[in-house]
Write a protein that holds these residues in place. Structure first.
Motif, PDB file in Angstrom:
ATOM      1  N   ALA A  36       1.070  -1.284   0.047  1.00 18.96           N
ATOM      2  CA  ALA A  36       0.076   0.060   0.017  1.00 18.96           C
ATOM      3  C   ALA A  36       0.883   1.345   0.236  1.00 18.96           C
ATOM      4  N   VAL A  37       1.667   1.429  -0.956  1.00 27.50           N
ATOM      5  CA  VAL A  37       2.565   2.345  -0.861  1.00 27.50           C
ATOM      6  C   VAL A  37       1.951   3.552  -1.524  1.00 27.50           C
ATOM      7  N   ARG A  38       2.695   4.712  -1.353  1.00 29.46           N
ATOM      8  CA  ARG A  38       1.997   5.987  -1.818  1.00 29.46           C
ATOM      9  C   ARG A  38       1.415   6.045  -3.268  1.00 29.46           C
ATOM     10  N   GLY A  39       0.357   6.784  -3.190  1.00 30.50           N
ATOM     11  CA  GLY A  39      -0.124   6.801  -4.818  1.00 30.50           C
ATOM     12  C   GLY A  39       0.931   7.769  -5.579  1.00 30.50           C
ATOM     13  N   ASP A  40       1.820   8.294  -5.156  1.00 35.70           N
ATOM     14  CA  ASP A  40       2.876   9.189  -5.970  1.00 35.70           C
ATOM     15  C   ASP A  40       4.065   8.354  -6.342  1.00 35.70           C
ATOM     16  N   TRP A  41       4.191   7.004  -6.260  1.00 35.70           N
ATOM     17  CA  TRP A  41       5.078   6.310  -6.559  1.00 35.70           C
ATOM     18  C   TRP A  41       4.841   5.787  -7.894  1.00 35.70           C
TER      19      TRP A  41
END
Length: 781
Positions: free
Chosen positions: A624-629
């Motif tokens: 669930a990494v950041r959406g800006d990756w």
């Protein structure tokens, strides 16, 4: 005449001034039938002030479009209450009459006026999607496309528990759209490929270059669907893309899109679902969204996960590159193969997921085509409404509630670092079992302590009567018993047989719905929401986990971590077995969920990686990494986790250094570094300047249409300003990877993604950049 029919779709229409329930299905021979019921009428309930029931009934009974208004008894939150049942002529008059009735003197409230007519029919007659027994059928001369026989019934059907698969015709549909400006616009951008495949092995690939006009291609698509006449039509993300695009594109071309049994176009219905009358349109993506084990949700990865088609054996084209493959005649054949692989993947996935969808529909009570897009709360609520009707319990109205919080489950601070030989103790269905054991339900909440025997929740002190069983406990008991019966019945069939698969999917649906009951308790949008109910469940949950923690510590086991219904402890076979035995004696089931030979925690809760005793890698929380990756950052994090667990920290560091080296030397593609982010509001509503907003504005300056809900793909380039936002450009503007700011991707993407795991071992940014002469052994503490 009697007939057993599998219900595929249900709707209603009007015959003169009378409503007609229309049930589409297939009989045991696979023949398509429609059964009509004209004997049911819409109604709602009115709660008058006490003592004014008869007076209110008389006033309502004189209103236009009211058939009758009868005083009757029901229950509301477990308390007996006198109400007026108002039966009206047609469904469209319910809302109008509801509003008029509210203004009558001595009327306190109007209930159940928002239940859709065909859903009301299903609830009152306990009809669930699946096999139904119809009696007293009379053939009628009513021609409906693709239907063998039409019957009229005066008796509602009864649900059957038949363990056989209906003989359904099914097909898959997938479209490819010309998209040179990013997100395609149906008013402007043509459909270039329509891929169709059915359960008989037929595949049709309609490509725009074979037609003089796009209208002809759409007409051919309709002809194929009419010829194949599917009971079920599968799509993947079709509720959000394929169906609305087809409808809006047909409108733009002035084409009448005839896909239903009545020759009408798909229509957007409840839950954002696109309904095709007489067929079950099933968007498979809706089911995949709920599956946490499936990390990557794109069709190619999902098809590989379920063994439908390997990614290495299919054509893979980034969605934003589709127009380039179409424009290049040398690559166009690859795009056509890509469309074929997509539709075959969708068909294969549909064949696997259909039994689960059927069982989830049956358990919840929602129609087959609606159960996927419906939220978990909506599925549970429909199930509760069926049970409430049987118990004489009125359904409260949905109301807007202000946001409120209450003390939730225990989530312990983890012990960062590496741990060996760790057992995970899991409370099986903790919250449903708490609700069942302590009879926790909105209708059992005790407000007066003189009300008799009751259970008292720890910490919060709320009380719930011990008997009779409440709405929630009654329903949970039925779900648990039904699951036990399904699992017992499975033993009678060979694993993998149709019967075994259906029963397995049934027990899975029953488990999922039972476990979702607590979530419904705390859902502010729930009809039966009462804060004390949700708060009491979590209070008992905290008590149970604390009890297990105390038992572990008393036996000399170290508690590494705890979360809601799971406890991570050092593994000692005999001591763990003793804990399990003691908790089972309390009436709750605990089991060893997993044993990790190697387990790594960061300082963050709900985030760890582990190597099981069976050699499987578990990555929890990191996906669930950041959406800006970028995709590159995501891949780095997954690979680092695997290397740390299977090989060594040293190998993981070497790998990250190699990725950094590739970036520095431009050995990557634009697709690797695209960052995708969705516009959750209109461009003009953004006050803070964000990179994806700047990229969207740059698209608009070039004539691209960008709206709320569109996903913008951008990259960070060099030499365009000091601020990050100044360097955010749409990927479609970039022709050479040497325009990319590789320092940004090294320092803000790759290194942070890797360090979320590696910093546990003392690895720092300098080590990954090769700026230190220390040995890797120096990074252990």
């Amino acid at each position: 005449m009697e007939k057993r029919v599998y219900l595929v779709d249900i709707t209603y229409g009007l015959v003169g001034n009378s409503p007609e329930i229309r049930m589409f299905g297939v009989d045991e021979n696979g023949e398509k039938v429609v059964i009509l019921d004209r004997g049911f009428r819409p109604y709602f309930y009115v709660i008058p002030e006490e003592g004014f029931e008869d007076q209110v009934a008389r006033v309502i009974g004189k209103m236009q479009n009211v058939i009758k208004a009868d005083v009757t008894e029901r229950r509301l939150f477990g308390k007996p209450i006198k109400v007026v049942k108002v039966t009206v002529t047609v469904p469209d008059k319910v809302r109008e009459l509801r509003d008029r009735v509210k203004s009558i003197q001595h009327v306190k409230e109007v209930l159940e006026a928002d239940i859709r007519f065909y859903i009301r029919y299903m609830i009152d007659n306990d009809i669930r999607p699946g096999w139904l027994m119809f009696s007293n059928l009379k053939p009628v001369d009513n021609k409906i496309g693709g239907v063998s026989n039409v019957y009229l019934t005066e008796t509602p059907p009864t649900s059957l528990d038949l363990g056989i698969m209906p003989r359904l015709n099914y097909m898959a549909l997938d479209i490819e759209v010309y998209n040179p400006r990013g997100t395609p616009d149906p008013k402007r951008d043509p459909i270039i490929i329509i891929a169709l495949a059915n359960s008989n092995g037929d595949v049709k690939l309609l490509t725009l270059d074979n037609y003089k006009h796009e209208r002809e291609m759409l007409n051919d698509m309709m002809s194929v669907i009419k010829e194949w006449d599917p009971d079920v039509l599968f799509g993947y993300n079709s509720n959000k893309f394929d169906m609305p695009y087809l409808v809006n594109r047909a409108d733009a071309l002035n084409v009448k899109l005839q896909l239903s049994k009545y020759g009408t176009p798909p229509e957007q219905s409840v839950y954002g679902h696109w309904s095709i009358i007489g067929r079950a349109h099933i968007d498979l993506y809706n089911f995949i969204e709920d599956m946490t084990d499936v990390k990557r949700k794109s069709l190619d990865y999902v098809a590989e996960y379920f063994g439908v088609m390997k990614r290495s054996e299919r054509v893979n084209i980034p969605g934003h590159r589709i127009y380039q493959y179409w424009d290049d005649e040398g690559k166009r054949s690859q795009l056509i193969k890509y469309a074929r692989d997509d539709v075959l993947s969708t068909l294969g996935l549909g064949k696997i997921l259909l039994p689960y969808a059927m069982q989830l529909a049956s358990v919840s009570g929602l129609p087959l085509d609606q159960v996927g897009p419906a939220s978990v709360g909506s599925r549970v609520e429909m199930m509760i409404m069926h049970e409430a009707y049987k118990m004489g319990e009125l359904a409260p109205n949905r109301v807007e509630r202000p946001y409120e919080t209450y003390k939730g489950a225990i989530v312990l601070e983890p012990k960062p670092g590496i741990h060996y030989n760790i057992a995970v103790l899991d409370f099986s269905s903790m919250y449903p079992n708490i609700m069942l054991k302590y009879n926790i339900s909105p209708d059992t909440l005790v407000l007066d302590s003189s009300e008799g025997d009751y259970y008292t929740a720890p910490e919060v002190g709320y009380r719930f009567r011990k008997s009779p069983r409440g709405l929630y406990a009654s329903l949970l008991q039925k779900l648990i018993e039904a699951r036990r019966e399904a699992r017992d019945e499975m033993r009678n069939y060979p694993e993998g047989s149709f019967e075994w698969v259906l029963l397995n999917e049934r027990q899975r649906a029953l488990k999922i719905m039972a476990n979702a009951m607590y979530g419904y308790c705390g859902w502010l949008g729930a009809r039966w929401y009462i804060r004390e109910v949700a708060e009491s469940v979590t209070a008992w949950g905290r008590y149970l986990l604390k009890t297990a923690m105390s038992m572990a510590k008393e036996r000399g086991l170290t508690v590494i971590y705890g979360d809601t219904d799971s406890l991570f402890v050092t593994y000692d076979k005999d001591k763990v077995a003793d804990i399990i035995s003691r908790i089972n004696e309390m009436g709750f089931e605990v089991k060893i969920d997993k044993v990790y030979s190697k387990l790594i925690f960061t300082e963050s809760k709900k985030r760890y990686i582990g190597l099981t005793a069976d050699g499987e890698v578990d990555i929890v929380g990191f996906e669930a990494v950041r959406g800006d990756w970028s995709e590159l950052a995501r891949n780095v994090q997954e690979r680092v986790a695997e290397l740390v667990l299977r090989e060594s920290v040293d190998e993981a560091v070497k790998y990250v250094k190699s990725v950094i080296d590739d970036l520095r030397n431009y050995r990557f593609t634009i697709d690797d570094v695209i960052i995708w982010k969705t516009l959750d509001k209109d461009i003009n509503e953004y006050k803070a300047i964000q990179p994806h907003v700047v990229a969207a504005r740059r698209l608009m300056e070039k004539g691209y249409v960008v709206n709320k809900g569109d996903t913008v793909g951008f990259v960070i380039v060099k030499d365009s300003g000091d601020k990050l936002t100044q360097r955010a450009y749409p990927y479609v503007f970039i022709n050479d990877v040497k325009e990319i700011d590789v320092d940004y991707y090294v320092e803000k993407q790759v290194i942070p993604a890797a360090l979320r795991i590696l910093e546990v071992f003392g690895v720092n940014e300098a080590a990954l950049l090769g700026k230190t002469g220390k040995s890797i052994l120096d990074y252990f503490h």
